[in-house]
Structures are given as structure tokens and as C-alpha cells.
Motif scaffolding. Structure first.
Motif, PDB file in Angstrom:
ATOM      1  N   GLY A 185       0.806  -1.208   0.000  1.00 49.92           N
ATOM      2  CA  GLY A 185       0.000   0.000   0.000  1.00 49.92           C
ATOM      3  C   GLY A 185       0.840   1.259   0.000  1.00 49.92           C
ATOM      4  N   VAL A 186       1.920   1.276   0.778  1.00 49.49           N
ATOM      5  CA  VAL A 186       2.797   2.452   0.827  1.00 49.49           C
ATOM      6  C   VAL A 186       3.507   2.644  -0.506  1.00 49.49           C
ATOM      7  N   PHE A 187       4.059   1.579  -1.068  1.00 48.42           N
ATOM      8  CA  PHE A 187       4.761   1.704  -2.340  1.00 48.42           C
ATOM      9  C   PHE A 187       3.809   2.102  -3.468  1.00 48.42           C
ATOM     10  N   GLY A 188       2.550   1.687  -3.358  1.00 46.20           N
ATOM     11  CA  GLY A 188       1.590   2.003  -4.401  1.00 46.20           C
ATOM     12  C   GLY A 188       1.239   3.474  -4.478  1.00 46.20           C
ATOM     13  N   LEU A 189       1.512   4.235  -3.414  1.00 45.46           N
ATOM     14  CA  LEU A 189       1.185   5.660  -3.419  1.00 45.46           C
ATOM     15  C   LEU A 189       2.006   6.440  -4.436  1.00 45.46           C
ATOM     16  N   ARG A 190       3.120   5.891  -4.884  1.00 49.14           N
ATOM     17  CA  ARG A 190       3.982   6.621  -5.822  1.00 49.14           C
ATOM     18  C   ARG A 190       3.468   6.583  -7.247  1.00 49.14           C
ATOM     19  N   ARG A 191       2.499   5.705  -7.519  1.00 42.69           N
ATOM     20  CA  ARG A 191       2.036   5.573  -8.900  1.00 42.69           C
ATOM     21  C   ARG A 191       1.213   6.798  -9.297  1.00 42.69           C
ATOM     22  N   PRO A 192       1.537   7.424 -10.426  1.00 45.99           N
ATOM     23  CA  PRO A 192       0.829   8.638 -10.850  1.00 45.99           C
ATOM     24  C   PRO A 192      -0.668   8.401 -10.993  1.00 45.99           C
ATOM     25  N   GLY A 193      -1.450   9.319 -10.444  1.00 47.98           N
ATOM     26  CA  GLY A 193      -2.897   9.247 -10.578  1.00 47.98           C
ATOM     27  C   GLY A 193      -3.572   8.255  -9.669  1.00 47.98           C
ATOM     28  N   ARG A 194      -2.822   7.526  -8.847  1.00 47.53           N
ATOM     29  CA  ARG A 194      -3.417   6.500  -7.980  1.00 47.53           C
ATOM     30  C   ARG A 194      -3.359   6.887  -6.506  1.00 47.53           C
ATOM     31  N   TRP A 195      -2.883   8.116  -6.248  1.00 42.17           N
ATOM     32  CA  TRP A 195      -2.644   8.458  -4.850  1.00 42.17           C
ATOM     33  C   TRP A 195      -3.926   8.566  -4.034  1.00 42.17           C
ATOM     34  N   ARG A 196      -5.028   8.994  -4.676  1.00 41.15           N
ATOM     35  CA  ARG A 196      -6.264   9.173  -3.915  1.00 41.15           C
ATOM     36  C   ARG A 196      -6.856   7.824  -3.509  1.00 41.15           C
ATOM     37  N   GLY A 198      -5.332   4.942  -3.604  1.00 41.21           N
ATOM     38  CA  GLY A 198      -4.347   4.241  -2.788  1.00 41.21           C
ATOM     39  C   GLY A 198      -4.340   4.721  -1.356  1.00 41.21           C
ATOM     40  N   GLY A 199      -4.507   6.036  -1.159  1.00 38.16           N
ATOM     41  CA  GLY A 199      -4.543   6.579   0.195  1.00 38.16           C
ATOM     42  C   GLY A 199      -5.743   6.098   0.980  1.00 38.16           C
ATOM     43  N   ILE A 200      -6.893   5.985   0.300  1.00 34.60           N
ATOM     44  CA  ILE A 200      -8.100   5.498   0.982  1.00 34.60           C
ATOM     45  C   ILE A 200      -7.913   4.050   1.428  1.00 34.60           C
ATOM     46  N   VAL A 201      -7.424   3.220   0.506  1.00 34.72           N
ATOM     47  CA  VAL A 201      -7.224   1.799   0.839  1.00 34.72           C
ATOM     48  C   VAL A 201      -6.210   1.656   1.966  1.00 34.72           C
ATOM     49  N   LEU A 202      -5.112   2.399   1.877  1.00 31.89           N
ATOM     50  CA  LEU A 202      -4.086   2.306   2.916  1.00 31.89           C
ATOM     51  C   LEU A 202      -4.614   2.820   4.251  1.00 31.89           C
ATOM     52  N   GLY A 203      -5.447   3.849   4.228  1.00 34.92           N
ATOM     53  CA  GLY A 203      -6.024   4.357   5.473  1.00 34.92           C
ATOM     54  C   GLY A 203      -6.876   3.326   6.177  1.00 34.92           C
ATOM     55  N   VAL A 204      -7.700   2.603   5.401  1.00 35.77           N
ATOM     56  CA  VAL A 204      -8.512   1.534   5.987  1.00 35.77           C
ATOM     57  C   VAL A 204      -7.614   0.438   6.543  1.00 35.77           C
ATOM     58  N   PRO A 246       5.599  14.253  -4.784  1.00 28.45           N
ATOM     59  CA  PRO A 246       4.305  14.947  -4.642  1.00 28.45           C
ATOM     60  C   PRO A 246       3.121  13.996  -4.523  1.00 28.45           C
ATOM     61  N   ASP A 247       3.015  13.006  -5.437  1.00 25.36           N
ATOM     62  CA  ASP A 247       1.906  12.051  -5.340  1.00 25.36           C
ATOM     63  C   ASP A 247       1.995  11.222  -4.063  1.00 25.36           C
ATOM     64  N   PHE A 248       3.209  10.892  -3.673  1.00 26.14           N
ATOM     65  CA  PHE A 248       3.398  10.096  -2.456  1.00 26.14           C
ATOM     66  C   PHE A 248       2.886  10.849  -1.237  1.00 26.14           C
ATOM     67  N   LEU A 249       3.226  12.130  -1.138  1.00 25.21           N
ATOM     68  CA  LEU A 249       2.787  12.925   0.010  1.00 25.21           C
ATOM     69  C   LEU A 249       1.278  13.140  -0.016  1.00 25.21           C
ATOM     70  N   ARG A 250       0.711  13.350  -1.215  1.00 26.76           N
ATOM     71  CA  ARG A 250      -0.749  13.470  -1.306  1.00 26.76           C
ATOM     72  C   ARG A 250      -1.419  12.188  -0.815  1.00 26.76           C
ATOM     73  N   LEU A 252      -0.203   9.975   1.279  1.00 24.59           N
ATOM     74  CA  LEU A 252      -0.064   9.869   2.737  1.00 24.59           C
ATOM     75  C   LEU A 252      -1.051  10.781   3.446  1.00 24.59           C
ATOM     76  N   GLY A 253      -1.319  11.953   2.856  1.00 21.76           N
ATOM     77  CA  GLY A 253      -2.312  12.850   3.447  1.00 21.76           C
ATOM     78  C   GLY A 253      -3.692  12.229   3.468  1.00 21.76           C
ATOM     79  N   VAL A 254      -4.076  11.572   2.369  1.00 22.79           N
ATOM     80  CA  VAL A 254      -5.371  10.887   2.320  1.00 22.79           C
ATOM     81  C   VAL A 254      -5.389   9.737   3.329  1.00 22.79           C
ATOM     82  N   THR A 255      -4.291   9.013   3.402  1.00 17.19           N
ATOM     83  CA  THR A 255      -4.190   7.918   4.372  1.00 17.19           C
ATOM     84  C   THR A 255      -4.404   8.425   5.791  1.00 17.19           C
ATOM     85  N   ALA A 256      -3.729   9.516   6.135  1.00 17.94           N
ATOM     86  CA  ALA A 256      -3.859  10.082   7.481  1.00 17.94           C
ATOM     87  C   ALA A 256      -5.293  10.528   7.753  1.00 17.94           C
ATOM     88  N   LEU A 257      -5.929  11.114   6.752  1.00 16.54           N
ATOM     89  CA  LEU A 257      -7.302  11.575   6.929  1.00 16.54           C
ATOM     90  C   LEU A 257      -8.253  10.411   7.155  1.00 16.54           C
TER      91      LEU A 257
END
Length: 608
Positions: A185-196, A198-204, A246-250, A252-257
Motif C-alpha cells: 500500500g505504501v509503495f503504491g502511493l507513488r504511482r501517478p494518478g493513484r494516490w487518492r 491508494g490513500g483510501i485503501v491504505l487508510g482503511v 508529490p503524489d506520495f505525500l498526497r 499519505l495525506g489521504v491515508t492520514a485523513l
């Protein structure tokens, strides 16, 4: 973050399609993973309701109670993270304990059907098998080309010495299947356009991991932070890391939320709720890894069975490294081979893996270095970090558990390399095969030690207790329930899962406030009555009973609101044998003669 190699199955014979060969390999690995899980837990499968893990029956009783209480809370609309069923009148904050709420909810139907002991065993067995399968999935689908390489790495990680040691009743630490999912899940956040997404799935996933193994989630996050920092700072990956940031940090922000919303109440309860505490009552000097333990063999292994085990761990459940010297040498040889043949990009991954393994090995040694049971006096990095919030609640020796996945990945990468590009000299291939055999065969796990435990008394199973304890009132076994005397929570778990209603108990096995310097401790602060009963049970001698001690003991019972005091014919002492006759004599001196009801001695306490 490391890029995935091209996915390609090993070159099969022309007559066998690659997809079919891959599916057969997957099936074989799944069967081996399940077989090993059943093998390790086989002692309990003989009779789940009447057998317990010898070296840690207290934690087994605790997790059985957590499963029973969690299912009860779900079906009765009660708070699953705070309870007044134990430690009356103060209650227990389960958010700062290992509440395994997700497991309790998911497996509630099974718990009501077959009972908490059998559900505990099912989860423990599934944890081991699922850990192997989750790592196999990550390796075979994303990291290596050879299914054999993926199997070697995954099976080693899932049945590494630390995992087998924690199979001694730790449902939280054996949930190692969470780690590869978090990594992916963490590594997947780097993929362009998948951060949102990916962040939701990782947050759950983070919320689930917090519920099952909060300490393990913390360690995984630390390991990923060390790995990613080392990888991103490598010259060969700086540009790629900068582009992905940039996508990675976005993400992670969704994950934290998402995780923050799901965990808002548990986190408040954990850090600001009633009955909270800071740190734990476990001494980091005791619960730190002996440096020599990394080259030693674990007790529940072929090497241990041959008498090559040691006593370097604080207890058999905390053999967190114990890789054996041959495996350490093999890991160094694997790293060297991979480094020599790697391109700059792969060297970044290897450098990050090596850094993570070394950092966590050193941190696991605790505040002061210890070698072969002797403290050297050398202060280590954990001694500086131990005062930090959250870190002060972790046991340093368990940081060594992060080293096993590092070694497992090195093994998998090496087998993958050797299959894709075999050594030109036949002798070299044989030497590698012998090296793997000598390093891994001694670590093959053997079944956990189990023993027969006293049955739940007929007084409880027949529901007779309800004639003496009104609904929601307090009953206590003798001695009072603690980690070393878990009867009360075992009886309560039976009543909750068999539709008998609720009785409450004083004390209990839990972490709560009351330790030195504001730290936690196991159970509540002792009082006169439980101190006298503990002394009698352990020593077999009746303590001196005075009028003052009688008055103090009866005041304790009034404080707890106890309506019935119960002594079974056989008391379950998790760490040592207890003298039932001394307990009966002492209780009689304090409370008067008991009556015999079913298969227990009973003292009734009039309501105020």
C-alpha cells in the motif's frame, strides 16, 4: 521506492503452459503454508477447549477473553474499547491494551458457535498461514520472477524464529500478513494518478492494523521510514524519488485523513481516555535482545529439539531473533552476491534493505548492550529514544522482528538470481544449495508445547452461579484474576459466549495505570484480600489472620461489590502451581466456613 522487476515465470517445458505451472506452484505453496501452520499449532488441535500453550497460557486466556468480550459487545451494543466487566469498579481501557477488535467482530459468529478457545486456535493458525501467503503474493507478483524464490522468502518470514515464538498465544504479533499489505500500500502511493484511491485503501488498512496489532503497525511504519529514506537518498534513485514525492505525500495525506476518521475515538481513548497510562511496566533492560541471540537457535525448532537452544530470551515467547550463525553468514553471502551483480538502481534497494536490517537489529539490543547474558555497560541508541512518547511503550527486543523480512527478501532475491543466471561452475551451485540447507533446515519449526488446563467448573457451565450473583453483579474466583491466575476471565468468557449473561470480576489480566513514574502495570494495585490469597496460594501456608486483616479484607470485598467468592477444586496457575487447600483455609479464616455447590467451594457476601 524500488521498482518491480519484469514479471515472468520460470521458463517451463514447452508442453506445460507457464500459467498452469504458476498456478500449480501457488497451490503447492498454499498447501505447505497451511500444513506448517497446523503442524506448529497441532498440540492445541487435539482438544482446543481443554489444552493451553504451556509457556504462555495466561496470554491465551487473555485473547480468548478479548474474543468473547468483543463478540458480546458487538451483539449487545456495548463499547468494545472500554469495559466494566473486569477491574471493578474502575474498568479497563482496552484501547491501550491489545483489544483485537477486528478479529473479535469478524469471528464473533464462530466464537458463539464453537467457543472462544476454538476461535483463538483458528485465528492463530490462520495468522501463520496467511502471513506466508501474503508475503508469497507480494514476492511472486511484484518483486521476484521465480515462484520458488518467492516461496523460500515467504515461508522463511512466516515461520521465522520470532514468528514461531510469538505463536505462543500472541494473536497480535502473529498477524504478520498485515505487513506485506502495508508495504504494498505504501509503495503504491507513488504511482501517478493513484494516490487518492491508494490513500483510501491504505487508510482503511492502517485502521485495521491498529486494531489488531498497534505496536506492530508502529514498527512497520518505522521500518518503512528507514527503508524509504535510505532508498531515496541513494544517488541512483534521487531523481525518481523527487519525481514521485508529490503524489506520495498526497497519498499519505489521504491515508492520514481516512485512518484519522476511523480511529478518532480509539486514539482519543488511547491517549486521553480514562484508565490510560504512559509507557508500560515492562523493563526495557530485561526486554532487550541479547546480541548473542542473533547467532543462537530457537527452542521450538529442529536445532532446539536437538538441544542447541539457549536461554538468552527473557521468556520463550520473546525469541525475536535467534537466526543461528549459519543463516547470518548466508545472509551476508546473499547480500554480497546481489550487490556484485546489481545495477545502480538495484543497489539502492539493497542499501535500503541493509540499512533497515542493521538499524532495527541495533535498536533491538535495548538501552545497554548485552552479550551472552552479561551487560557490557555500553550505552546504545535505544537508550536515547526510550524517553520519547510511543517509543517508551515498545519492547526493544521486538524490533528484531523487522530483521526477519529483510533476511527473507535477501533469500528470495538470491534464489531468483541463481535460477535466472546459474553459476558457471557446478561446484558453486552445489555450495549455494548446501548453504541454504545448513542455514534453514535447523530452523524448521516443531509444534508448540501444550498442556492440559483445568476445565471451567460446572458451577459456571451449568449456570448455577446465577442463583448467587444477580445480573451484572460481581463474582470472584480465588485467587483473584491476574496474568498468573486467569480463571476469572476464562469463566467470564464462557458465560458471555454461552448466553448465560454477565457477571463482573475484580482485578483481571490487563494493562492499566498504577506503575512507577506514571507507567502502566499488569492488573490493579494490590489490596489486602488479594495479597493474602496470593500468598496462601503460592506458598501453601496460611498467612497470619488478625481481626484487622479480616476487617480490611471484608472492606475490599465491599469496595468491589463482590456477591460470591468461588474456589474450584483445581486452580489454573499459569506460571506456577497453586495450593487449593491453603486458599480454602485462608478464605475460611477471613470469611467463615464455605458451602459446597456443584464442584466449587462458595462463600456468599451479603449485599450492603
Amino acid at each position: 521506492m524500488p521498482t518491480s522487476p519484469t514479471r515472468a515465470a520460470d521458463r517451463p517445458p514447452a508442453s506445460v503452459p507457464a500459467a498452469d505451472r504458476g498456478r500449480r506452484a501457488d497451490l503447492v505453496v498454499a498447501l505447505v503454508a497451511v500444513a506448517l501452520a497446523v503442524w506448529v499449532t497441532s498440540g492445541l488441535w487435539r482438544d482446543p477447549n481443554h489444552r493451553a500453550i504451556t509457556v504462555n497460557s495466561s496470554d491465551q486466556a487473555l485473547f480468548e477473553w478479548l474474543l468473547a468480550f468483543g463478540g458480546h459487545a458487538l451483539t449487545h451494543g456495548e463499547n468494545p474499547l472500554f469495559t466494566h466487566l473486569i477491574n471493578v469498579p474502575d474498568g479497563v481501557n482496552l484501547a491501550v491494551n491489545t483489544s483485537v477488535t477486528v478479529y473479535a467482530a469478524v469471528f464473533a459468529p464462530l466464537t458463539y458457535l464453537v467457543g472462544a478457545p476454538a476461535t483463538f486456535l483458528v485465528i492463530l493458525t490462520l495468522n501463520l498461514a496467511a502471513t506466508a501467503l501474503a508475503w508469497y503474493w507480494l514476492l511472486s507478483r511484484h518483486l521476484v520472477r521465480s515462484r520458488l524464490a518467492a516461496a523460500v522468502g515467504a515461508l522463511f518470514i512466516a515461520y521465522s524464529p520470532g514468528m514461531v515464538a510469538h505463536a505462543n498465544a500472541h494473536l497480535n504479533w502473529t498477524a504478520g500478513w498485515l505487513v506485506p499489505l502495508l508495504v504494498f500500500g505504501v509503495f503504491g502511493l507513488r504511482r501517478p494518478g493513484r494516490w487518492r484511491r491508494g490513500g483510501i485503501v491504505l487508510g482503511v488498512l492502517v485502521a485495521v492494523a491498529f486494531s489488531i496489532a498497534a505496536e506492530g503497525l508502529f514498527f512497520t511504519a518505522l521500518a518503512l521510514a528507514v527503508f524509504l529514506a535510505a532508498w531515496a537518498l541513494h544517488p541512483a534513485r534521487r531523481a525518481e524519488a523527487r519525481a514521485a514525492l508529490p503524489d506520495f505525500l498526497r497519498g499519505l495525506g489521504v491515508t492520514a485523513l481516512v485512518a484519522g476518521v476511523l480511529l478518532a475515538y480509539p486514539l482519543w481513548l488511547h491517549f486521553a481516555g480514562p484508565q490510560r497510562f504512559h509507557g508500560t511496566g515492562f523493563d526495557p533492560m530485561i526486554h532487550s535482545e541479547d546480541i548473542a541471540a542473533f547467532g543462537a537457535y530457537p527452542s521450538r525448532s529442529l536445532a532446539g529439539l536437538a538441544g542447541l537452544d539457549t536461554s538468552l530470551a527473557p521468556n520463550p515467547t520473546e525469541e525475536n531473533s535467534f537466526f543461528g550463525l549459519p543463516l547470518l553468514l548466508l545472509a551476508v553471502a546473499c547480500f554480497t552476491l546481489l550487490w556484485r551483480r546489481a545495477d545502480p538502481g538495484r543497489r539502492a534497494t539493497l542499501a535500503a534493505l541493509g540499512s533497515t536490517g542493521v538499524v532495527f537489529a541495533v535498536l533491538s539490543w535495548g538501552p545497554v548492550a548485552k552479550w551472552a547474558g552479561t551487560r557490557t555497560g555500553q550505552v546504545l541508541p535505544f537508550g536515547v529514544l526510550d524517553n520519547l512518547p510511543v517509543v517508551n511503550a515498545a519492547l526493544p527486543s521486538r524490533l528484531a522482528l523487522a530483521v526477519a523480512p529483510v533476511i527473507g527478501l535477501l533469500l528470495a532475491y538470491t534464489v531468483d538470481l541463481l535460477r535466472a543466471d546459474p553459476p558457471r561452475r557446478r561446484g558453486a551451485g552445489v555450495a549455494w544449495g548446501l548453504g541454504f540447507a545448513v542455514a534453514l533446515l535447523p530452523l524448521l519449526p516443531v509444534p508448540l508445547l501444550t498442556t492440559v488446563r483445568p476445565p471451567v467448573p460446572q458451577f459456571i457451565t451449568a449456570g448455577t452461579w446465577r442463583q448467587y450473583v444477580p445480573p451484572g453483579e460481581v463474582l470472584t474466583p480465588l485467587p483473584l484474576t491476574l496474568d498468573v491466575t486467569p480463571d476469572g476471565q476464562r469463566w467470564q468468557a464462557y458465560a458471555l459466549t454461552h448466553g448465560q449473561g454477565e457477571f463482573r470480576i475484580p482485578a483481571g489480566f490487563f494493562l492499566g495505570p498504577g506503575g512507577p513514574d506514571g507507567r502502566g502495570q499488569i492488573g490493579p494495585p494490590p489490596r489486602t484480600f488479594d495479597t493474602l490469597m496470593d500468598q496462601a496460594g503460592r506458598t501453601g501456608l496460611t498467612p497470619i489472620v488478625t481481626e484487622g486483616s479480616i476487617q480490611l479484607s471484608r472492606a475490599d470485598l465491599r469496595y468491589w461489590g463482590v456477591r460470591a467468592v468461588v474456589l474450584p477444586d483445581e486452580v489454573d496457575g499459569a506460571k506456577y502451581d497453586l495450593d487449593e487447600e491453603a486458599l480454602r483455609r485462608t478464605a475460611t479464616a477471613l470469611l467463615g466456613p464455605p458451602r459446597r455447590v456443584d464442584d466449587v467451594w462458595l462463600w456468599t457476601i451479603p449485599a450492603l
